[in-house]
Design an enzyme around this catalytic site. Sequence first.
Site, short mmCIF file in Angstrom:
data_model
loop_
_atom_site.label_atom_id
_atom_site.label_comp_id
_atom_site.label_asym_id
_atom_site.label_seq_id
_atom_site.Cartn_x
_atom_site.Cartn_y
_atom_site.Cartn_z
N LYS A 47 0.83 -1.23 0.00
CA LYS A 47 0.00 0.00 0.00
C LYS A 47 0.85 1.26 0.00
CE LYS A 47 -3.86 -2.26 2.43
NZ LYS A 47 -3.22 -3.53 2.83
O1 LIG Z 1 -4.77 -4.37 0.18
C1 LIG Z 1 -5.17 -5.31 0.88
O2 LIG Z 1 -4.77 -6.44 0.70
C2 LIG Z 1 -6.26 -5.03 1.84
C3 LIG Z 1 -7.12 -4.01 1.51
C4 LIG Z 1 -8.32 -3.86 2.24
O3 LIG Z 1 -9.17 -3.03 1.91
N1 LIG Z 1 -8.55 -4.70 3.29
C5 LIG Z 1 -7.67 -5.67 3.66
O4 LIG Z 1 -7.98 -6.41 4.61
N2 LIG Z 1 -6.48 -5.81 3.00
C6 LIG Z 1 -5.47 -6.80 3.44
O5 LIG Z 1 -6.01 -8.11 3.24
C7 LIG Z 1 -5.68 -8.97 4.32
C8 LIG Z 1 -6.96 -9.45 4.96
O6 LIG Z 1 -6.69 -10.47 5.88
P1 LIG Z 1 -7.84 -11.44 6.45
O7 LIG Z 1 -8.92 -10.57 7.01
O8 LIG Z 1 -7.13 -12.24 7.48
O9 LIG Z 1 -8.33 -12.28 5.30
C9 LIG Z 1 -4.78 -8.17 5.25
O10 LIG Z 1 -3.43 -8.44 4.87
C10 LIG Z 1 -5.09 -6.73 4.93
O11 LIG Z 1 -3.98 -5.88 5.10
#
Ligand SMILES: O=C(O)c1cc(=O)[nH]c(=O)n1[C@@H]1O[C@H](COP(=O)(O)O)[C@@H](O)[C@H]1O
Length: 270
Positions: free
Chosen positions: A95
Amino acid sequence: MSFMQALRQRWQQAGTLVCVGLDPEPAKFPARFAGDADAVFAFNRDIIDATAEYACAFKPQIAHFAALGAEDALARLVAYAHANHPGIPVILDSKRGDIGSTAQHYVTEAFDRYGADAVTANPYLGRDSVQPFLDRADRGVVVLCRTSNPGAGDLQDLDVAGRPLYQHVAEKVAREWNGHGNCALVVGATWPSQLREVRAIVGDVPFLVPGVGAQGGDVEAVVSNAKTADGTGLMVSSSRAILYASSGDDYAAASAAAAKSLRDQINRYR
Ligand SMILES: O=C(O)c1cc(=O)[nH]c(=O)n1[C@@H]1O[C@H](COP(=O)(O)O)[C@@H](O)[C@H]1O
């Protein structure tokens, strides 16, 4: 092969829209990794091997490695994935966003130091901050649009000239920033109506969709609102629900089962 070519090939040939997120948290690792100085690499390597069959992409999240001083493990994991599972692109979730001269160093970090095929980027410094990423035509640039978190709307929904700000981001990326065809957008699984709105604006631009699994997003709502006409267009990303499906010795098999189950659920609605 470019990131977009690899992604499309993976969607079509492997029949999966699942992105496996690699977010190491040693406190959640199975007991067998206790005392293993290389646990971050070893755990993620096992997850990569177990889930590759079901993955259209892998997505390591950089803070989870950097906070542990495990940047070396991150670099080795990207190389491992490329060597052992060729054709599955790796998206570095960092990001990034900064003035152009600094952004150039973030480009080197993501694509040259770590060897990632794509990177997540924050668009709020404007086009010149993203341009160094866009210029690497063979790599993907996954731009934050409408994020999955509860406060996403605080700024992203602000009314700008009659439309929420995130819709301006979607339009700019699709119409102005995507000259090399290497852009994708982040839209959270937790926002089905915004997924539909963004899809209507951007045509076939791929979406990275985090927020299923631990954040509670609904898979049917994601796929029905955000797929493209050919039933692809999505990298539905899940980290914790796959990585930590079991803390026992069956952790690898459990992660494979979780990834397979997500793939099958997605494919039911494509
Ligand atoms: O860019 C991302 O990957 C991201 C964007 C977003 O809007 N929300 C989001 O959760 N993420 C990333 O996606 C992953 C979600 O993880 P889980 O909730 O464990 O599936 C994390 O690494 C967050 O940093």
